[in-house]
Design a protein around this motif. Structure first.
Motif, PDB file in Angstrom:
ATOM      1  N   ARG A  26       0.814  -1.217   0.000  1.00  0.00           N
ATOM      2  CA  ARG A  26       0.000   0.000   0.000  1.00  0.00           C
ATOM      3  C   ARG A  26       0.847   1.267   0.000  1.00  0.00           C
ATOM      4  O   ARG A  26       0.336   2.358  -0.201  1.00  0.00           O
ATOM      5  N   GLY A  27       2.147   1.113   0.270  1.00  0.00           N
ATOM      6  CA  GLY A  27       3.014   2.277   0.328  1.00  0.00           C
ATOM      7  C   GLY A  27       3.086   2.917   1.701  1.00  0.00           C
ATOM      8  O   GLY A  27       3.663   3.996   1.857  1.00  0.00           O
ATOM      9  N   ASP A  28       2.509   2.265   2.719  1.00  0.00           N
ATOM     10  CA  ASP A  28       2.610   2.794   4.076  1.00  0.00           C
ATOM     11  C   ASP A  28       4.028   2.647   4.623  1.00  0.00           C
ATOM     12  O   ASP A  28       4.475   3.472   5.420  1.00  0.00           O
ATOM     13  N   LEU A  29       4.696   1.587   4.238  1.00  0.00           N
ATOM     14  CA  LEU A  29       6.116   1.391   4.572  1.00  0.00           C
ATOM     15  C   LEU A  29       6.907   1.553   3.282  1.00  0.00           C
ATOM     16  O   LEU A  29       6.739   0.787   2.336  1.00  0.00           O
ATOM     17  N   LEU A  30       7.765   2.546   3.243  1.00  0.00           N
ATOM     18  CA  LEU A  30       8.486   2.875   2.019  1.00  0.00           C
ATOM     19  C   LEU A  30       9.810   2.129   1.928  1.00  0.00           C
ATOM     20  O   LEU A  30      10.346   1.659   2.942  1.00  0.00           O
ATOM     21  N   PRO A  31      10.368   1.996   0.723  1.00  0.00           N
ATOM     22  CA  PRO A  31      11.676   1.355   0.569  1.00  0.00           C
ATOM     23  C   PRO A  31      12.709   1.992   1.484  1.00  0.00           C
ATOM     24  O   PRO A  31      12.801   3.225   1.576  1.00  0.00           O
ATOM     25  N   GLY A  32      13.457   1.154   2.180  1.00  0.00           N
ATOM     26  CA  GLY A  32      14.484   1.635   3.090  1.00  0.00           C
ATOM     27  C   GLY A  32      14.012   1.798   4.521  1.00  0.00           C
ATOM     28  O   GLY A  32      14.833   1.996   5.428  1.00  0.00           O
ATOM     29  N   ALA A  33      12.688   1.705   4.768  1.00  0.00           N
ATOM     30  CA  ALA A  33      12.176   1.842   6.133  1.00  0.00           C
ATOM     31  C   ALA A  33      12.683   0.690   6.998  1.00  0.00           C
ATOM     32  O   ALA A  33      12.634  -0.471   6.590  1.00  0.00           O
ATOM     33  N   ARG A  34      13.168   1.019   8.195  1.00  0.00           N
ATOM     34  CA  ARG A  34      13.683  -0.009   9.092  1.00  0.00           C
ATOM     35  C   ARG A  34      12.548  -0.831   9.675  1.00  0.00           C
ATOM     36  O   ARG A  34      11.463  -0.311   9.952  1.00  0.00           O
ATOM     37  N   ILE A  35      12.793  -2.100   9.843  1.00  0.00           N
ATOM     38  CA  ILE A  35      11.842  -3.012  10.462  1.00  0.00           C
ATOM     39  C   ILE A  35      12.495  -3.550  11.721  1.00  0.00           C
ATOM     40  O   ILE A  35      13.467  -4.315  11.647  1.00  0.00           O
ATOM     41  N   ARG A  36      11.998  -3.126  12.863  1.00  0.00           N
ATOM     42  CA  ARG A  36      12.619  -3.459  14.150  1.00  0.00           C
ATOM     43  C   ARG A  36      11.820  -4.561  14.841  1.00  0.00           C
ATOM     44  O   ARG A  36      10.619  -4.417  15.075  1.00  0.00           O
ATOM     45  N   GLN A  37      12.515  -5.634  15.148  1.00  0.00           N
ATOM     46  CA  GLN A  37      11.840  -6.802  15.716  1.00  0.00           C
ATOM     47  C   GLN A  37      11.138  -6.479  17.022  1.00  0.00           C
ATOM     48  O   GLN A  37      10.005  -6.909  17.249  1.00  0.00           O
ATOM     49  N   GLU A  38      11.793  -5.691  17.885  1.00  0.00           N
ATOM     50  CA  GLU A  38      11.192  -5.419  19.182  1.00  0.00           C
ATOM     51  C   GLU A  38       9.906  -4.593  19.040  1.00  0.00           C
ATOM     52  O   GLU A  38       8.930  -4.808  19.775  1.00  0.00           O
ATOM     53  N   GLU A  39       9.885  -3.675  18.076  1.00  0.00           N
ATOM     54  CA  GLU A  39       8.686  -2.871  17.853  1.00  0.00           C
ATOM     55  C   GLU A  39       7.539  -3.727  17.315  1.00  0.00           C
ATOM     56  O   GLU A  39       6.382  -3.556  17.703  1.00  0.00           O
ATOM     57  N   LEU A  40       7.871  -4.647  16.412  1.00  0.00           N
ATOM     58  CA  LEU A  40       6.844  -5.529  15.867  1.00  0.00           C
ATOM     59  C   LEU A  40       6.293  -6.459  16.942  1.00  0.00           C
ATOM     60  O   LEU A  40       5.089  -6.708  17.004  1.00  0.00           O
ATOM     61  N   ALA A  41       7.188  -6.978  17.794  1.00  0.00           N
ATOM     62  CA  ALA A  41       6.749  -7.872  18.863  1.00  0.00           C
ATOM     63  C   ALA A  41       5.769  -7.157  19.782  1.00  0.00           C
ATOM     64  O   ALA A  41       4.728  -7.707  20.171  1.00  0.00           O
ATOM     65  N   GLU A  42       6.068  -5.898  20.130  1.00  0.00           N
ATOM     66  CA  GLU A  42       5.173  -5.132  20.997  1.00  0.00           C
ATOM     67  C   GLU A  42       3.865  -4.806  20.279  1.00  0.00           C
ATOM     68  O   GLU A  42       2.776  -4.927  20.861  1.00  0.00           O
ATOM     69  N   ARG A  43       3.970  -4.413  19.026  1.00  0.00           N
ATOM     70  CA  ARG A  43       2.785  -4.016  18.263  1.00  0.00           C
ATOM     71  C   ARG A  43       1.794  -5.164  18.098  1.00  0.00           C
ATOM     72  O   ARG A  43       0.581  -4.974  18.214  1.00  0.00           O
ATOM     73  N   PHE A  44       2.307  -6.371  17.825  1.00  0.00           N
ATOM     74  CA  PHE A  44       1.431  -7.511  17.563  1.00  0.00           C
ATOM     75  C   PHE A  44       1.238  -8.399  18.791  1.00  0.00           C
ATOM     76  O   PHE A  44       0.558  -9.427  18.705  1.00  0.00           O
ATOM     77  N   GLY A  45       1.822  -8.002  19.911  1.00  0.00           N
ATOM     78  CA  GLY A  45       1.675  -8.809  21.118  1.00  0.00           C
ATOM     79  C   GLY A  45       2.241 -10.196  20.953  1.00  0.00           C
ATOM     80  O   GLY A  45       1.638 -11.183  21.379  1.00  0.00           O
ATOM     81  N   ALA A  46       3.407 -10.277  20.308  1.00  0.00           N
ATOM     82  CA  ALA A  46       4.010 -11.577  19.992  1.00  0.00           C
ATOM     83  C   ALA A  46       5.440 -11.631  20.517  1.00  0.00           C
ATOM     84  O   ALA A  46       6.042 -10.609  20.857  1.00  0.00           O
ATOM     85  N   SER A  47       5.970 -12.833  20.561  1.00  0.00           N
ATOM     86  CA  SER A  47       7.370 -13.012  20.933  1.00  0.00           C
ATOM     87  C   SER A  47       8.249 -12.761  19.714  1.00  0.00           C
ATOM     88  O   SER A  47       7.760 -12.526  18.603  1.00  0.00           O
ATOM     89  N   ARG A  48       9.559 -12.822  19.904  1.00  0.00           N
ATOM     90  CA  ARG A  48      10.483 -12.609  18.793  1.00  0.00           C
ATOM     91  C   ARG A  48      10.419 -13.737  17.765  1.00  0.00           C
ATOM     92  O   ARG A  48      10.755 -13.526  16.603  1.00  0.00           O
ATOM     93  N   VAL A  49       9.983 -14.917  18.179  1.00  0.00           N
ATOM     94  CA  VAL A  49       9.984 -16.069  17.259  1.00  0.00           C
ATOM     95  C   VAL A  49       9.075 -15.831  16.057  1.00  0.00           C
ATOM     96  O   VAL A  49       9.508 -15.944  14.907  1.00  0.00           O
ATOM     97  N   PRO A  50       7.786 -15.514  16.241  1.00  0.00           N
ATOM     98  CA  PRO A  50       6.945 -15.270  15.063  1.00  0.00           C
ATOM     99  C   PRO A  50       7.359 -14.019  14.294  1.00  0.00           C
ATOM    100  O   PRO A  50       7.163 -13.958  13.078  1.00  0.00           O
ATOM    101  N   VAL A  51       7.940 -13.025  14.975  1.00  0.00           N
ATOM    102  CA  VAL A  51       8.427 -11.838  14.274  1.00  0.00           C
ATOM    103  C   VAL A  51       9.554 -12.218  13.330  1.00  0.00           C
ATOM    104  O   VAL A  51       9.579 -11.797  12.164  1.00  0.00           O
ATOM    105  N   ARG A  52      10.471 -13.043  13.803  1.00  0.00           N
ATOM    106  CA  ARG A  52      11.567 -13.503  12.945  1.00  0.00           C
ATOM    107  C   ARG A  52      11.030 -14.332  11.786  1.00  0.00           C
ATOM    108  O   ARG A  52      11.525 -14.247  10.658  1.00  0.00           O
ATOM    109  N   GLU A  53       9.992 -15.143  12.043  1.00  0.00           N
ATOM    110  CA  GLU A  53       9.387 -15.942  10.984  1.00  0.00           C
ATOM    111  C   GLU A  53       8.736 -15.037   9.935  1.00  0.00           C
ATOM    112  O   GLU A  53       8.857 -15.273   8.729  1.00  0.00           O
ATOM    113  N   ALA A  54       8.063 -13.982  10.396  1.00  0.00           N
ATOM    114  CA  ALA A  54       7.436 -13.034   9.469  1.00  0.00           C
ATOM    115  C   ALA A  54       8.484 -12.372   8.583  1.00  0.00           C
ATOM    116  O   ALA A  54       8.295 -12.239   7.362  1.00  0.00           O
ATOM    117  N   ILE A  55       9.577 -11.960   9.174  1.00  0.00           N
ATOM    118  CA  ILE A  55      10.647 -11.323   8.402  1.00  0.00           C
ATOM    119  C   ILE A  55      11.234 -12.307   7.403  1.00  0.00           C
ATOM    120  O   ILE A  55      11.512 -11.963   6.250  1.00  0.00           O
TER     121      ILE A  55
END
Length: 203
Positions: A26-55
């Motif tokens: 959709r263009g909400d995340l632009l090329p070069g935008a950083r993807i931080r595992q800890e932020e994703l884990a907090e945002r989705f209420g998940a551990s680092r394991v599924p975040v790493r799998e998503a990446i």
């Protein structure tokens, strides 16, 4: 018990990947935008394991680049890389269409016609999101009957890597350019209905 936990982690990884995929396309995340595992884990209420799998899933799809000890970010291309990817698509997509076209059914062709109409409707009102979504669905549907080991996945990855740049490019189109794209969809559909593989590949 271990199998259940693993399955849950996989489900969460797919869910996180799907959300990030949508944001990138959709263009909400632009090329070069950083993807931080800890932020994703907090945002989705998940551990680092599924975040790493998503990446990992998104790296495989070409949407994310990940480098050990450096981190992950939305994939970005130089102009030269973008041009190279489009040249690759120009060569490879007609081949994938040749694999698919002979097996397309009347129902498949009817679905393609519906998608072409949806693309045209989005074009008519300059609906960028709608155009990009239905245009991609149209081409994916034209390839749907291809039975390949690697080609289909390779082309999907090429579409993914150029998606943000295609969005920026299509956003600059004039009404005449949008109508031209609509005409090309109809020409392709006509060639497929006629069973003219040479013309379909050319279009």
């Amino acid at each position: 018990m271990t199998e259940t936990v693993t399955q849950r982690g996989g489900d969460a990884g797919e869910r996180i990947a799907a959300a990030l995929r949508d944001e990138i396309l959709r263009g909400d995340l632009l090329p070069g935008a950083r993807i931080r595992q800890e932020e994703l884990a907090e945002r989705f209420g998940a551990s680092r394991v599924p975040v790493r799998e998503a990446i990992r899933i998104l790296v495989h799809e070409g949407l994310v680049t990940s480098v050990a000890n450096s981190g992950s970010w939305v994939s970005r291309l130089t102009l030269a890389e973008c041009e190279e990817v489009y040249l690759m698509r120009e060569r490879l997509e007609p081949l994938l269409l040749r694999y698919s076209a002979p097996s397309l059914t009347e129902a498949d062709l009817a679905h393609l016609a519906e998608l072409a109409e949806q693309v045209a409707a989005a074009s008519a009102v300059a609906d960028l999101d709608g155009f990009l979504r239905y245009d991609r669905e149209f081409h994916a549907a034209s390839y749907a009957r291809a039975s390949t080991q690697q080609l289909g996945d390779a082309i999907s990855k090429l579409w993914n890597t150029t998606a943000p740049y295609r969005r920026a490019y299509v956003a600059t189109w004039t009404p005449q350019q949008r109508r031209l794209a609509d005409d090309e969809h109809n020409l392709l559909l006509e060639a497929l209905r006629d069973g003219d593989l040479e013309d379909a590949e050319r279009v």
